[in-house]
Motif scaffolding. Sequence first.
Motif, PDB file in Angstrom:
ATOM      1  N   LEU A  95       0.819  -1.210   0.000  1.00 44.50           N
ATOM      2  CA  LEU A  95       0.000   0.000   0.000  1.00 44.50           C
ATOM      3  C   LEU A  95       0.850   1.256   0.000  1.00 44.50           C
ATOM      4  O   LEU A  95       0.512   2.241  -0.667  1.00 44.50           O
ATOM      5  N   ASP A  96       1.952   1.254   0.732  1.00 42.78           N
ATOM      6  CA  ASP A  96       2.836   2.420   0.723  1.00 42.78           C
ATOM      7  C   ASP A  96       3.413   2.645  -0.672  1.00 42.78           C
ATOM      8  O   ASP A  96       3.536   3.786  -1.135  1.00 42.78           O
ATOM      9  N   ALA A  97       3.768   1.564  -1.343  1.00 45.88           N
ATOM     10  CA  ALA A  97       4.311   1.687  -2.696  1.00 45.88           C
ATOM     11  C   ALA A  97       3.259   2.232  -3.653  1.00 45.88           C
ATOM     12  O   ALA A  97       3.551   3.104  -4.488  1.00 45.88           O
ATOM     13  N   VAL A 169     -10.375   2.005  -5.670  1.00 48.48           N
ATOM     14  CA  VAL A 169      -9.991   3.311  -5.119  1.00 48.48           C
ATOM     15  C   VAL A 169      -9.206   4.113  -6.146  1.00 48.48           C
ATOM     16  O   VAL A 169      -9.444   5.322  -6.339  1.00 48.48           O
ATOM     17  N   ARG A 170      -8.267   3.485  -6.819  1.00 49.11           N
ATOM     18  CA  ARG A 170      -7.494   4.184  -7.863  1.00 49.11           C
ATOM     19  C   ARG A 170      -8.418   4.703  -8.960  1.00 49.11           C
ATOM     20  O   ARG A 170      -8.258   5.823  -9.459  1.00 49.11           O
ATOM     21  N   GLY A 201      -7.980   8.226   0.515  1.00 53.65           N
ATOM     22  CA  GLY A 201      -8.275   6.918  -0.062  1.00 53.65           C
ATOM     23  C   GLY A 201      -7.317   5.850   0.429  1.00 53.65           C
ATOM     24  O   GLY A 201      -7.744   4.740   0.803  1.00 53.65           O
ATOM     25  N   PHE A 202      -6.028   6.170   0.459  1.00 52.84           N
ATOM     26  CA  PHE A 202      -5.055   5.171   0.896  1.00 52.84           C
ATOM     27  C   PHE A 202      -5.057   4.982   2.404  1.00 52.84           C
ATOM     28  O   PHE A 202      -4.745   3.894   2.896  1.00 52.84           O
ATOM     29  N   ARG A 203      -5.442   6.014   3.165  1.00 52.48           N
ATOM     30  CA  ARG A 203      -5.611   5.816   4.611  1.00 52.48           C
ATOM     31  C   ARG A 203      -6.753   4.849   4.887  1.00 52.48           C
ATOM     32  O   ARG A 203      -6.656   3.977   5.748  1.00 52.48           O
ATOM     33  N   GLN A 204      -7.839   5.007   4.154  1.00 53.26           N
ATOM     34  CA  GLN A 204      -8.972   4.106   4.345  1.00 53.26           C
ATOM     35  C   GLN A 204      -8.619   2.682   3.926  1.00 53.26           C
ATOM     36  O   GLN A 204      -9.030   1.714   4.571  1.00 53.26           O
ATOM     37  N   LEU A 209      -7.176  -2.837   5.306  1.00 50.74           N
ATOM     38  CA  LEU A 209      -6.325  -3.910   4.789  1.00 50.74           C
ATOM     39  C   LEU A 209      -5.017  -3.999   5.575  1.00 50.74           C
ATOM     40  O   LEU A 209      -3.973  -4.259   5.012  1.00 50.74           O
ATOM     41  N   GLY A 210      -5.101  -3.783   6.865  1.00 48.37           N
ATOM     42  CA  GLY A 210      -3.888  -3.768   7.677  1.00 48.37           C
ATOM     43  C   GLY A 210      -3.058  -5.021   7.539  1.00 48.37           C
ATOM     44  O   GLY A 210      -1.826  -4.977   7.531  1.00 48.37           O
TER      45      GLY A 210
END
Length: 214
Positions: A95-97, A169-170, A201-204, A209-210
């Motif tokens: 997700l960070d990438a 999301v994207r 969006g990526f925080r959600q 999806l932790g």
Amino acid sequence: MPQEPRRTSQQAPGLRERKKQQTFDTISETAVALFLERGFDQVPVAEVASAAGVSKPTLFRYFPAKEDLVLHRFADHEDEAARVVAARAAGESPLDALRRDFLAGLERRDPVTGLCDHPSVLAFQRLAYGTPSVVARMLGFLTRSEEALAKALGEGTGARLAAGQIIAVRRILADGNRHRIAAGETADEVLADAREAAELGFRQLAAGLGSLDA
């Protein structure tokens, strides 16, 4: 397009491959130019083939459906999310990438992020998103993007569910940017809100999806 083995960076294209690529490019450029000039539904495939200097059967060997003459420009991005995940740095989560990549795309006004106001890009987007049969065929693009990302994430039900959410999301982020620009705003005017929306969006995604990091 005929399926050919992918070249590595050490392989030079042979004459036959170069000719195929030239034919592919000629057909696609001719088709898009005609569609932009007169409209997708007003240009028959036979006319595209004639203008490109190939037979109709030859055209269909490269582009199985008329809509593919437009959608092929999306094809290079089908496995983009998967490639970002596969190429991420050691210790960087998927997700960070993907977040980093999307934010970088906003900064360089990548059309994939929807944040691009170049006239030629806007004209092509009006063609693609304004043609119902092309929009309908985009479902295959999204499905293949999800499948490629799921494989990069490790496959399995969890990976497939995560991939579907990430691709969604994207797409939503890009659609939001594209709609605002189509309504008359510039990319520079939308940028700050686009960054904020992407971060949200990526925080959600991270909240839901932790376990993906593992």
